[in-house]
Design a protein around this motif. Structure first.
Motif, PDB file in Angstrom:
ATOM      1  N   ALA A 191       0.608  -1.169   0.118  1.00 38.48           N
ATOM      2  CA  ALA A 191      -0.071  -0.010   0.133  1.00 38.48           C
ATOM      3  C   ALA A 191       0.814   1.234   0.023  1.00 38.48           C
ATOM      4  CB  ALA A 191      -0.962   0.149   1.187  1.00 38.48           C
ATOM      5  N   GLY A 192       0.438   2.189  -0.988  1.00 36.56           N
ATOM      6  CA  GLY A 192       1.022   3.512  -0.672  1.00 36.56           C
ATOM      7  C   GLY A 192       2.369   3.578  -1.777  1.00 36.56           C
ATOM      8  N   ALA A 193       2.646   2.381  -2.523  1.00 33.89           N
ATOM      9  CA  ALA A 193       3.759   2.273  -3.676  1.00 33.89           C
ATOM     10  C   ALA A 193       3.126   3.202  -4.658  1.00 33.89           C
ATOM     11  CB  ALA A 193       4.098   0.934  -4.026  1.00 33.89           C
ATOM     12  N   THR A 194       4.256   4.213  -5.090  1.00 32.47           N
ATOM     13  CA  THR A 194       3.945   5.089  -6.329  1.00 32.47           C
ATOM     14  C   THR A 194       4.988   5.003  -7.004  1.00 32.47           C
ATOM     15  OG1 THR A 194       2.785   6.491  -4.725  1.00 32.47           O
ATOM     16  CG2 THR A 194       3.448   7.402  -6.613  1.00 32.47           C
ATOM     17  N   LEU A 195       4.498   5.067  -8.454  1.00 34.04           N
ATOM     18  CA  LEU A 195       5.420   5.129  -9.508  1.00 34.04           C
ATOM     19  C   LEU A 195       5.263   6.319 -10.673  1.00 34.04           C
ATOM     20  CD1 LEU A 195       7.624   2.969 -10.476  1.00 34.04           C
ATOM     21  CD2 LEU A 195       6.061   1.910 -12.133  1.00 34.04           C
ATOM     22  N   SER A 237      -7.914  11.044 -13.927  1.00 33.03           N
ATOM     23  CA  SER A 237      -7.423   9.759 -12.907  1.00 33.03           C
ATOM     24  C   SER A 237      -8.209   8.640 -12.963  1.00 33.03           C
ATOM     25  CB  SER A 237      -7.294  10.251 -11.362  1.00 33.03           C
ATOM     26  OG  SER A 237      -6.910   9.165 -10.678  1.00 33.03           O
ATOM     27  N   PHE A 238      -7.829   7.382 -13.332  1.00 27.01           N
ATOM     28  CA  PHE A 238      -8.386   6.134 -13.468  1.00 27.01           C
ATOM     29  C   PHE A 238      -8.278   5.647 -12.171  1.00 27.01           C
ATOM     30  CE2 PHE A 238      -7.364   7.180 -17.791  1.00 27.01           C
ATOM     31  CZ  PHE A 238      -8.335   6.832 -18.600  1.00 27.01           C
ATOM     32  N   GLU A 239      -9.307   5.141 -11.391  1.00 27.10           N
ATOM     33  CA  GLU A 239      -9.391   4.532 -10.193  1.00 27.10           C
ATOM     34  C   GLU A 239     -10.355   3.323  -9.944  1.00 27.10           C
ATOM     35  OE1 GLU A 239      -9.731   7.411  -6.987  1.00 27.10           O
ATOM     36  OE2 GLU A 239      -8.941   9.126  -8.216  1.00 27.10           O
ATOM     37  N   ALA A 240      -9.907   2.641  -9.036  1.00 26.40           N
ATOM     38  CA  ALA A 240     -10.600   1.240  -8.736  1.00 26.40           C
ATOM     39  C   ALA A 240     -11.482   1.565  -7.558  1.00 26.40           C
ATOM     40  CB  ALA A 240      -9.887   0.173  -8.496  1.00 26.40           C
ATOM     41  N   TRP A 241     -12.906   1.871  -7.676  1.00 30.74           N
ATOM     42  CA  TRP A 241     -13.669   2.257  -6.513  1.00 30.74           C
ATOM     43  C   TRP A 241     -14.551   0.947  -5.999  1.00 30.74           C
ATOM     44  CZ3 TRP A 241     -16.214   7.817  -6.802  1.00 30.74           C
ATOM     45  CH2 TRP A 241     -15.139   8.722  -6.742  1.00 30.74           C
ATOM     46  N   GLU A 242     -14.370   0.227  -5.027  1.00 31.86           N
ATOM     47  CA  GLU A 242     -15.101  -0.825  -4.617  1.00 31.86           C
ATOM     48  C   GLU A 242     -15.081  -2.000  -5.966  1.00 31.86           C
ATOM     49  OE1 GLU A 242     -19.074   0.453  -3.123  1.00 31.86           O
ATOM     50  OE2 GLU A 242     -18.108   1.124  -1.325  1.00 31.86           O
ATOM     51  N   ASN A 243     -16.105  -2.135  -6.558  1.00 37.03           N
ATOM     52  CA  ASN A 243     -16.165  -3.053  -7.707  1.00 37.03           C
ATOM     53  C   ASN A 243     -16.122  -2.488  -9.007  1.00 37.03           C
ATOM     54  OD1 ASN A 243     -15.921  -6.035  -8.140  1.00 37.03           O
ATOM     55  ND2 ASN A 243     -18.132  -6.075  -8.587  1.00 37.03           N
ATOM     56  N   ASP A 244     -15.777  -1.177  -9.025  1.00 40.73           N
ATOM     57  CA  ASP A 244     -15.914  -0.525 -10.495  1.00 40.73           C
ATOM     58  C   ASP A 244     -14.653   0.305 -10.697  1.00 40.73           C
ATOM     59  OD1 ASP A 244     -18.752  -1.227 -10.442  1.00 40.73           O
ATOM     60  OD2 ASP A 244     -19.335   1.024  -9.656  1.00 40.73           O
ATOM     61  N   GLY A 307       3.698  16.181 -18.960  1.00 40.42           N
ATOM     62  CA  GLY A 307       4.141  15.078 -19.796  1.00 40.42           C
ATOM     63  C   GLY A 307       4.223  13.694 -19.140  1.00 40.42           C
ATOM     64  N   GLY A 308       3.804  13.625 -17.565  1.00 42.40           N
ATOM     65  CA  GLY A 308       3.924  12.396 -17.033  1.00 42.40           C
ATOM     66  C   GLY A 308       2.726  11.726 -16.585  1.00 42.40           C
ATOM     67  N   LEU A 309       2.957  10.399 -16.212  1.00 45.71           N
ATOM     68  CA  LEU A 309       2.118   9.658 -15.519  1.00 45.71           C
ATOM     69  C   LEU A 309       2.372   9.329 -14.207  1.00 45.71           C
ATOM     70  CD1 LEU A 309       1.488   7.335 -18.584  1.00 45.71           C
ATOM     71  CD2 LEU A 309       0.204   9.322 -18.145  1.00 45.71           C
ATOM     72  N   GLN A 310       1.354   8.748 -13.291  1.00 40.71           N
ATOM     73  CA  GLN A 310       1.750   8.349 -12.018  1.00 40.71           C
ATOM     74  C   GLN A 310       0.628   7.333 -11.485  1.00 40.71           C
ATOM     75  OE1 GLN A 310       2.695  11.062  -8.877  1.00 40.71           O
ATOM     76  NE2 GLN A 310       0.857  10.412  -7.674  1.00 40.71           N
ATOM     77  N   LEU A 311       1.116   5.989 -11.157  1.00 46.24           N
ATOM     78  CA  LEU A 311       0.323   5.009 -10.793  1.00 46.24           C
ATOM     79  C   LEU A 311       0.677   4.752  -9.162  1.00 46.24           C
ATOM     80  CD1 LEU A 311      -1.393   2.532 -11.418  1.00 46.24           C
ATOM     81  CD2 LEU A 311       0.661   1.411 -12.515  1.00 46.24           C
ATOM     82  N   THR A 312      -0.472   4.678  -8.543  1.00 49.20           N
ATOM     83  CA  THR A 312      -0.140   4.618  -6.913  1.00 49.20           C
ATOM     84  C   THR A 312      -0.969   3.360  -6.588  1.00 49.20           C
ATOM     85  OG1 THR A 312       0.234   6.929  -6.427  1.00 49.20           O
ATOM     86  CG2 THR A 312      -0.451   5.483  -4.699  1.00 49.20           C
ATOM     87  N   ASN A 313      -0.463   2.382  -6.015  1.00 52.02           N
ATOM     88  CA  ASN A 313      -1.309   1.245  -5.352  1.00 52.02           C
ATOM     89  C   ASN A 313      -1.694   1.573  -4.001  1.00 52.02           C
ATOM     90  OD1 ASN A 313      -2.242  -1.432  -5.281  1.00 52.02           O
ATOM     91  ND2 ASN A 313      -0.637  -1.900  -3.974  1.00 52.02           N
ATOM     92  N   ARG A 314      -2.979   1.669  -3.744  1.00 49.76           N
ATOM     93  CA  ARG A 314      -3.678   2.032  -2.459  1.00 49.76           C
ATOM     94  C   ARG A 314      -3.559   0.714  -1.673  1.00 49.76           C
ATOM     95  NH1 ARG A 314      -8.320   6.122  -4.727  1.00 49.76           N
ATOM     96  NH2 ARG A 314      -7.043   7.966  -4.920  1.00 49.76           N
ATOM     97  N   SER A 315      -4.006  -0.239  -2.075  1.00 49.54           N
ATOM     98  CA  SER A 315      -4.123  -1.545  -1.306  1.00 49.54           C
ATOM     99  C   SER A 315      -4.315  -2.767  -2.446  1.00 49.54           C
ATOM    100  CB  SER A 315      -5.406  -1.760  -0.484  1.00 49.54           C
ATOM    101  OG  SER A 315      -6.766  -1.653  -1.276  1.00 49.54           O
ATOM    102  N   GLY A 316      -4.190  -3.887  -1.971  1.00 47.99           N
ATOM    103  CA  GLY A 316      -4.142  -5.098  -2.730  1.00 47.99           C
ATOM    104  C   GLY A 316      -2.861  -5.069  -3.601  1.00 47.99           C
ATOM    105  N   ASN A 317      -3.021  -5.225  -5.095  1.00 47.80           N
ATOM    106  CA  ASN A 317      -1.934  -5.272  -5.866  1.00 47.80           C
ATOM    107  C   ASN A 317      -2.354  -4.686  -7.467  1.00 47.80           C
ATOM    108  OD1 ASN A 317      -2.683  -7.412  -7.582  1.00 47.80           O
ATOM    109  ND2 ASN A 317      -2.358  -8.758  -5.831  1.00 47.80           N
ATOM    110  N   ILE A 318      -1.179  -4.138  -7.952  1.00 44.28           N
ATOM    111  CA  ILE A 318      -1.489  -3.751  -9.381  1.00 44.28           C
ATOM    112  C   ILE A 318      -0.264  -3.981 -10.186  1.00 44.28           C
ATOM    113  CG2 ILE A 318      -0.547  -1.494  -8.746  1.00 44.28           C
ATOM    114  CD1 ILE A 318      -3.786  -2.213 -10.915  1.00 44.28           C
TER     115      ILE A 318
END
Length: 946
Positions: A191-195, A237-244, A307-318
């Motif tokens: 959790a919290g890993a950011t790229l 921002s693309f995000e996973a909310w519950e089951n969506d 010009g950048g992108l950022q991907l953050t894992n809040r919980s679980g895995n990605i």
């Protein structure tokens, strides 16, 4: 539009069952959360490859030739021979990163079933096959039924990036080691890993990406950002909310949200195309097949292009599976019939039809057959989609190249620097140079135990640099020079450990040891009361701390029956039934060793009452005990004695027998009852800080430190250091340079240390940090130097003078407190200090001039013997009263780091002046200062003096 100040919160809409595909709302500040972005670079680059096993073990090294398709040969710096790991037990191999990543070679990127990817030059295509010329692999003939798409990269000025191509170039932050490379993908499980990465995207950009997960996902993928948190707050921002899966943007006044995919599940993937217009605040999202999923319009007041992108894992895995960034012309994408073969042109046009072949000579694709055939030049083409292929079960191995290739297949064999694979859908055997490999990944690794399991020997865990392997030590083979042989889990081959290896084998984690002396422990009440009753200095307390007597006096014997414990400098710890000590060493009897004598140079400590309660020693007192005065450097103390009351005595041990200890204290012998002693610490000149005793290289501990020595930590707390010779069953035997023949039962061993790990462990053991430190040498100003100023620059000026209670040269006591209502001059000096000897006669002369006004002079000598002091006074023809600061403590209190230093203390006991240095005319400055002090002039503050 919905005004959220009077309506529902955005996050609760779907929980209430409102069928909303897209909601635009006024932004409220309570929904804004700033993301934290850091610019740290991941430090996961290793100079060697790393093999990971399915049980969580890993080992650095390199592949070795193996003709068995069911095993990997692996050469590690930990072992003298290669290991053989069963393929079923290998999870992945990560190869060392090159200094510079190679770029994609060839004209096309070809995607296949099973997520395979190849970059190469298109040589030909017919109804049965696609032929590529692939860098480092040569010509590859691919079954056309396995090809999904050909994407043209050569001459495509609109293309910015195809990857992800490993972690190189990305910036990871958040959770420590939160991101890793896995078969060409980037994976986060913390959790919290950011790229983050800046690709230099234009304002109009097309971003095609694929994300997957294997547990309930919660992530944020922000596009069009830089490395500042505020840009992430305002990004699409693309995000996973519950089951969506949703996409959103929050502007200064407006926000917008769209639901893209529902019922995503705990395991799944998404593959989207995002068309981004940063200047106009517009985003269009399509599926990989071209289906319209949603559109957002949230312009900003002051739009900027990032010009950048950022991907953050809040919980679980990605997992970031794929990413492609190119320029967008701003036109709306056309609707696509994704079940048909087609060609996408660079201008956005789409042509459907059967793609018959590719004319390599003319560089044209042929669509249709016969008279209806159409030729399309490849420089007009962006994508070629073939018929949808059926997915097949993945082969056991997947390899990823630094160039971006990804292939799945079955292992045939490994040879020097190469791996051969049989890849379904490719005619040729694929020969892969390992220097081009980024990683190798088992697609469906087995989790059950594999490999030979040795049940006849205790099982443990081998830990060394870059290595963690569960397994067991096995019997030493006949006619071998390597007695320690390790059989790792997931391996069928026992291999010898390399001699001198810094490592440890853990059978059981021992309980944390408690140091016998610690300043944190709160056991001071009784000791403080005892000291209050005794009074006096440490040497003066000997009569009450210990029971002194003359040699031969009989004392009451101790009723204690516990064994003594001997600690060696190597870290060895062994119980002793009988212990005597003389000037040569320790005489003992022990069940764990055949040796009867250990020389003093090998001994660290002797605990006579091992179970005595620990006591606290103040840090300042400990520092004084371990400070070696200058005057004692030619004859340093050799031992520290701790009493049952917690006090310490420093001196030279002469002897210890069953009744008493004889110790020399400053040339004065003392007799102490043995039952009053808890422990004895040895103070070795070669272990003293800044020590340079050449005898340090002659100890048996150094001999014992030859290649191959180990240390066994037993579950009874004892330690043995020896060179192993043979393991048979559970019994490991060897020989110690100090203790002779050693024999341990592995069932009774918690850990085995080897190489430098023994030294590191010894350094952290109790008593091993008790080392003498020479007292700091005071600095002497250069000859003839003169110090400017009026002596008021010191921080001591205006403060009470530190107390002094020292012996004088004539044997009487000097106490500063006895000289109140006098003006006292302290002259800190030493006979080796030329400027000191130059200025002493001047100070003595001026002091005599003011003697009838209550001025007294005391010359404080730093750490010299009486003979040297008397000799210096005779040469100077002075009769100055000398106070002896034998250990430099008073000089430290007065900050006398440079000498000569002259201190004037007024009648109230406050420091009035501090002069450092001297010079030919110092008498004038001292005379002026004494006149002012006698007149009662208050000293200036240091700030005012400046």
């Amino acid at each position: 539009m919905i005004d959220l100040t009077s309506s529902l919160e955005m996050a609760g809409l779907r929980r209430l069952g409102i069928p909303v595909r897209r909601v635009t709302f006024l932004l409220i500040s309570s929904l804004v959360a700033a993301a934290s972005v850091s610019a740290e670079t991941p430090s996961n680059v290793s100079p060697q490859a790393v093999l990971h096993l399915t049980n969580g073990d890993y080992i650095t090294g390199s592949l070795t030739p193996s003709a068995n398709p069911e095993t990997f040969g692996w050469l590690s710096p930990v072992f003298t021979q290669p290991l053989a790991f069963e393929l079923a037990g290998v999870q992945s191999i990560h190869f060392p990163m090159p200094d510079k990543l190679p770029t994609h070679a060839g004209d096309y990127c070809v995607t296949r079933t099973g997520s395979d990817v190849l970059f190469g030059s298109l040589v030909g295509m017919d109804p049965q096959s696609v032929v590529l010329d692939v860098n480092h692999l040569g010509r590859v003939t691919i079954d056309r039924s396995t090809v999904l798409r050909l994407f043209r990269i050569k001459g495509n000025a609109e293309l910015f990036f195809v990857g992800p191509n490993g972690l190189n170039g990305w910036k990871a932050s958040g959770a420590e080691e939160g991101w890793r490379e896995d078969a060409g993908s980037l994976v986060a499980e913390k959790a919290g890993a950011t790229l983050y990465r800046d690709f230099g995207m234009p304002s109009l950009a097309r971003i095609e990406f694929e994300l997957s997960w294997s547990s309930q996902p919660s992530f944020e993928f922000a596009i069009g950002v830089n490395d500042e948190a505020r840009t992430v707050m305002r990004a699409f921002s693309f995000e996973a909310w519950e089951n969506d899966i949703i996409v959103k943007r929050e502007g200064e006044k407006l926000a917008d949200i769209a639901s893209l995919q529902s019922n995503i599940g705990k395991s799944g993937r998404i593959h989207f195309q995002a068309f981004l217009d940063q200047q106009n605040g517009r985003l269009l999202v399509y599926s990989s097949e071209g289906k319209d999923l949603g559109e957002l319009n949230v312009p900003l007041a002051d739009p900027k292009t990032y010009g950048g992108l950022q991907l953050t894992n809040r919980s679980g895995n990605i997992r970031l599976e794929s990413l492609r960034i190119s320029r967008w012309n701003g036109d709306l994408p056309l609707q696509v019939a994704n079940d048909q073969s087609r060609i996408h042109f660079r201008d956005g046009k789409i042509v459907y039809g059967s793609i018959a072949s590719f004319d390599a000579a003319a560089r044209e694709f042929i669509v249709g057959e016969g008279a209806d055939a159409t030729r399309i030049p490849e420089d007009q083409i962006q994508d070629v989609f073939l018929s949808q292929a059926e997915e097949v079960p993945p082969p056991p191995l997947r390899v990823a190249f630094f160039e971006g290739h990804k292939l799945s297949g079955s292992l045939i064999d490994t040879s020097e620097g190469k791996i051969r694979l049989k890849v379904p859908g490719i005619q040729e055997i694929v020969t892969v140079p390992t220097e081009q490999l980024q990683s190798l990944f088992a697609v469906a690794p087995q989790t059950e135990q594999t490999g030979t399991q040795d049940s006849a020997h205790p099982r443990g865990r081998l830990e060394a640099k870059g290595t963690r392997l569960h397994g067991s030590l096995v019997d030493t083979p006949e006619n071998t020079s390597q007695p320690l042989v390790w059989l790792a889990n997931r391996s069928n081959t026992p291999v010898p450990l390399k001699p001198g290896l810094s490592a440890r084998i853990v059978y059981r984690e021992p309980p944390p040891s408690v140091a016998s002396e610690t300043i944190e422990m709160q056991q001071q009440v009784a000791q403080a009361r005892l000291r209050a009753r005794r009074g006096g200095g440490l040497v003066g307390q000997i009569q009450s701390l210990f029971t002194d007597g003359e040699p031969g006096n009989k004392k009451k014997k101790s009723s204690r029956t516990s064994e003594a414990v001997l600690h060696l400098r190597t870290g060895d710890k062994l119980p002793c039934k009988m212990v005597n000590v003389d000037e040569k060493g320790v005489l003992l009897e022990s069940d764990v060793s055949e040796i009867k004598f250990v020389p003093n140079e090998e001994v660290q400590a002797l605990e006579l009452i091992p179970d005595a309660p620990a006591t606290q020693i103040q840090s300042l007192k400990r520092q004084r005990l371990l400070t070696l005065p200058r005057m004692q450097r030619d004859n340093p103390p050799t031992h520290l004695i701790r009493s049952v009351d917690g006090d310490y005595l420093r001196g030279r041990l002469i002897s210890l027998d069953a009744e008493q200890l004889q110790i020399e204290l400053r040339l004065d012998p003392k007799i102490i009852r043995r039952d009053r002693i808890v422990r004895i610490l040895w103070l070795h000149p070669d272990s003293a800080e800044d020590g340079d005793d050449p005898k340090a290289q002659e100890s048996a501990a150094e001999v014992n430190a030859e290649e191959g020595y180990i240390q066994a930590l037993q579950n009874d707390g004892n330690r043995l250091t020896f060179t192993p010779e043979k393991l048979s069953g559970e019994i490991l035997t060897g020989r110690s340079a100090v203790l002779g023949t050693c024999r341990v039962n592995l069932q009774q061993v918690d850990q085995i240390l080897s190489g430098d790990a023994v030294k590191l462990a010894a350094a952290g053991l109790p008593f091993h940090d008790w080392k003498l430190k020479p007292a700091a040498e005071p600095l002497a100003p250069s000859e003839g130097s003169e110090e400017s100023g009026e002596g008021q620059d010191s921080s001591l000026v205006g403060k009470p003078a530190p107390d002094i209670n020292l012996n004088m040269l004539d044997g009487t006591k000097f106490k500063l407190a006895d000289h109140k209502q006098k003006v006292v001059v302290l002259d800190f000096w030493a006979s080796w200090c030329g400027p000191c000897l130059q200025v002493m006669p001047q100070i003595d002369k001026v002091a005599h001039e003011f003697a009838d006004q209550g001025v007294e002079l005391f010359a404080v000598n730093l750490e010299e013997s009486p003979d040297k002091i008397k000799g210096a006074l005779e040469r100077l023809k002075l009769s100055t009263t000398v106070v002896m600061d034998s250990n430099g403590r008073i000089a430290e209190r007065y900050g006398a780091t440079s000498i000569p230093q002259t201190v004037i203390i007024d009648r109230e006991g406050n420091v009035a002046r501090v002069f450092v240095g001297g010079g030919a005319r110092f008498d004038e400055r001292l005379r002026s200062a004494l006149t002012a002090v006698l007149a009662g002039e208050a000293p200036k503050s240091p700030a005012a003096a400046e």
